[in-house]
Design a protein around this motif. Structure first.
Motif, PDB file in Angstrom:
ATOM      1  N   GLY A  54       1.896   2.260   0.475  1.00 18.65           N
ATOM      2  CA  GLY A  54       3.220   2.583   1.137  1.00 18.65           C
ATOM      3  C   GLY A  54       3.346   3.528   2.563  1.00 18.65           C
ATOM      4  O   GLY A  54       3.100   3.775   3.304  1.00 18.65           O
ATOM      5  N   LEU A  55       4.994   4.263   2.291  1.00 19.75           N
ATOM      6  CA  LEU A  55       5.108   5.091   3.974  1.00 19.75           C
ATOM      7  C   LEU A  55       3.935   6.119   3.362  1.00 19.75           C
ATOM      8  O   LEU A  55       3.596   6.543   3.403  1.00 19.75           O
ATOM      9  CB  LEU A  55       6.233   5.493   3.671  1.00 19.75           C
ATOM     10  N   THR A  56       2.986   6.958   5.676  1.00 21.84           N
ATOM     11  CA  THR A  56       2.650   7.194   5.840  1.00 21.84           C
ATOM     12  C   THR A  56       0.888   7.026   5.273  1.00 21.84           C
ATOM     13  O   THR A  56       0.406   7.560   6.086  1.00 21.84           O
ATOM     14  CB  THR A  56       3.270   8.560   5.198  1.00 21.84           C
ATOM     15  N   CYS A  57       0.987   5.743   4.850  1.00 18.97           N
ATOM     16  CA  CYS A  57      -0.147   5.665   4.678  1.00 18.97           C
ATOM     17  C   CYS A  57      -1.019   4.906   5.401  1.00 18.97           C
ATOM     18  O   CYS A  57      -0.918   3.985   5.697  1.00 18.97           O
ATOM     19  CB  CYS A  57      -0.132   5.097   3.214  1.00 18.97           C
ATOM     20  N   THR A  58      -2.239   4.892   5.076  1.00 24.26           N
ATOM     21  CA  THR A  58      -3.542   4.111   5.289  1.00 24.26           C
ATOM     22  C   THR A  58      -4.515   3.219   4.439  1.00 24.26           C
ATOM     23  O   THR A  58      -3.593   3.330   3.593  1.00 24.26           O
ATOM     24  CB  THR A  58      -4.144   4.942   6.779  1.00 24.26           C
ATOM     25  N   HIS A  59      -5.059   2.360   4.956  1.00 22.15           N
ATOM     26  CA  HIS A  59      -6.294   1.705   4.017  1.00 22.15           C
ATOM     27  C   HIS A  59      -6.162   2.966   3.206  1.00 22.15           C
ATOM     28  O   HIS A  59      -7.067   2.739   1.761  1.00 22.15           O
ATOM     29  CB  HIS A  59      -7.202   0.935   4.424  1.00 22.15           C
ATOM     30  N   MET A 145      -5.166 -16.504  -4.035  1.00 24.38           N
ATOM     31  CA  MET A 145      -5.024 -14.959  -4.013  1.00 24.38           C
ATOM     32  C   MET A 145      -3.123 -14.093  -4.460  1.00 24.38           C
ATOM     33  O   MET A 145      -2.598 -15.289  -5.024  1.00 24.38           O
ATOM     34  CB  MET A 145      -4.632 -14.697  -2.345  1.00 24.38           C
ATOM     35  N   GLY A 146      -3.430 -13.316  -4.480  1.00 22.64           N
ATOM     36  CA  GLY A 146      -2.128 -12.416  -4.937  1.00 22.64           C
ATOM     37  C   GLY A 146      -1.933 -11.483  -4.616  1.00 22.64           C
ATOM     38  O   GLY A 146      -2.820 -11.216  -2.662  1.00 22.64           O
ATOM     39  N   ILE A 147      -0.833 -10.698  -4.560  1.00 23.04           N
ATOM     40  CA  ILE A 147      -0.500  -9.657  -3.639  1.00 23.04           C
ATOM     41  C   ILE A 147       0.261  -8.515  -4.419  1.00 23.04           C
ATOM     42  O   ILE A 147       0.954  -9.141  -5.079  1.00 23.04           O
ATOM     43  CB  ILE A 147       0.194 -10.143  -2.339  1.00 23.04           C
ATOM     44  N   MET A 148       0.260  -7.241  -4.350  1.00 19.98           N
ATOM     45  CA  MET A 148       0.834  -6.258  -4.958  1.00 19.98           C
ATOM     46  C   MET A 148       0.969  -4.542  -3.653  1.00 19.98           C
ATOM     47  O   MET A 148       0.207  -5.334  -2.918  1.00 19.98           O
ATOM     48  CB  MET A 148      -0.377  -6.221  -6.124  1.00 19.98           C
ATOM     49  N   GLY A 149       1.914  -3.688  -4.546  1.00 18.47           N
ATOM     50  CA  GLY A 149       2.002  -3.031  -3.234  1.00 18.47           C
ATOM     51  C   GLY A 149       2.709  -1.898  -3.892  1.00 18.47           C
ATOM     52  O   GLY A 149       3.285  -1.959  -4.811  1.00 18.47           O
ATOM     53  N   HIS A 150       2.599  -1.052  -3.418  1.00 23.24           N
ATOM     54  CA  HIS A 150       3.625   0.522  -3.838  1.00 23.24           C
ATOM     55  C   HIS A 150       4.586   1.061  -2.539  1.00 23.24           C
ATOM     56  O   HIS A 150       4.454   0.820  -1.387  1.00 23.24           O
ATOM     57  CB  HIS A 150       2.324   1.734  -4.466  1.00 23.24           C
ATOM     58  N   SER A 151       6.259   1.233  -3.667  1.00 25.72           N
ATOM     59  CA  SER A 151       6.935   1.583  -2.074  1.00 25.72           C
ATOM     60  C   SER A 151       7.593   1.049  -1.113  1.00 25.72           C
ATOM     61  O   SER A 151       7.972  -0.460  -1.236  1.00 25.72           O
ATOM     62  CB  SER A 151       6.816   3.023  -1.844  1.00 25.72           C
ATOM     63  N   MET A 152       6.856   1.005   0.493  1.00 27.87           N
ATOM     64  CA  MET A 152       7.053   0.408   0.796  1.00 27.87           C
ATOM     65  C   MET A 152       6.474  -0.726   1.423  1.00 27.87           C
ATOM     66  O   MET A 152       7.257  -1.943   0.715  1.00 27.87           O
ATOM     67  CB  MET A 152       7.160   0.886   2.184  1.00 27.87           C
TER      68      MET A 152
END
Length: 282
Positions: A54-59, A145-152
């Motif tokens: 999400g926002l402001t993050c890196t790996h 392959m799957g895809i997931m994420g947080h916020s942005m």
């Protein structure tokens, strides 16, 4: 494209790496992390999940706080965590240095507006370049392959997964921005990267995509009820309504008392990885 290994550590019988390479998509050096489960030592191909932050993050945020390695080791999943935007001295940032646009806030689109169009091409990077790069050197099965994420990153996971269901066979998200066209974070980002023509925004708005006919298998979303951004920026009820109307399968779980942090994400990370593993098993 040459991969450089920046660090490598043993974890849960597998290998956690942080790597970098020069990206053709962004024209910059990109850093990402990848966890190889123990099964990668002998397997010819394994399923993989891409996690978008999400926002402001890196790996580094999910790599250090996400608590995914034990589950990935048990399930035989490769876990890939790219950066959230291009970086470097020549990469344009928000003129006001705000946290929600520019560096760390690429919103997983291919920008069309100057000066961002040259480097801010995270859509192409995640959808095409990074998976192909890793499949050339790791036992990664591009058909699983799957895809997931947080916020942005949840926004990115939903829009990429709905657009490319043949590439991303499973989709999940933590506290995603589901309707960026209707909330302040998204309106700022989409206008800045894509311009003021709102028809162009629809390709990067999960609610709009479902309304326009995009479909996937069942989607999993976890949302904390104590999330400070829930009412103004996230609006999961809009995505549920669109999915209900369209017949798009969705499991939306409201988690009582949880906020927007990695304490929330790490609590339900193993559930999400098991969800993906079941859908990527064959």
């Amino acid at each position: 494209m040459t991969l450089q290994t920046l660090s490598e550590s043993r974890a849960h019988g597998g290998i956690q790496r942080v790597c970098s390479h020069v990206s053709a998509a962004t024209g910059t050096e990109m850093t990402f992390s990848v966890f190889l489960p123990p099964a990668a030592q002998n397997a010819l191909s394994l399923p993989a999940v891409i996690y978008l932050s999400g926002l402001t993050c890196t790996h580094a945020n999910v790599t250090e706080k996400g608590e995914f390695r034990a589950a990935c080791a048990e399930l035989g999943l490769i876990f890939i965590a790219p950066d959230t935007s291009p970086r470097g001295e020549a990469v344009p940032d928000d003129p006001a240095a705000a946290y929600d646009f520019g560096l760390g806030a690429g919103f997983y689109v291919d920008a069309t507006m100057a000066p961002y169009a040259t480097n801010y091409r995270m859509w192409s990077y995640v959808a095409d370049e990074l998976p192909q790069l890793l499949a050339a050197s790791l036992p990664l099965d591009l058909a699983r392959m799957g895809i997931m994420g947080h916020s942005m990153g949840g926004h990115g996971a939903l829009t990429l997964g709905l657009t490319y269901p043949e590439r991303f066979r499973s989709i999940s998200a933590f506290a995603p921005i589901v309707a960026p066209s209707q909330v302040p974070w998204g309106q700022k980002a989409l206008s800045g990267y894509l311009g003021e023509d709102r028809t162009a925004w629809r390709a990067h708005d999960a609610v709009a995509l479902v309304e326009s006919g995009a479909r996937s298998g069942e989607i999993l979303i976890d949302q904390g009820s104590a999330d400070a951004f829930l009412a103004e920026q996230l609006r999961p009820e809009l995505f549920k309504a669109a999915c209900d109307q369209a017949g798009q399968p969705l499991t939306l779980r409201m988690q009582a008392g949880y906020d927007h942090s990695y304490y929330f994400i790490s609590t339900f990370m193993a559930d999400h990885l098991a969800w993906h593993a079941r859908r990527l098993a064959t």
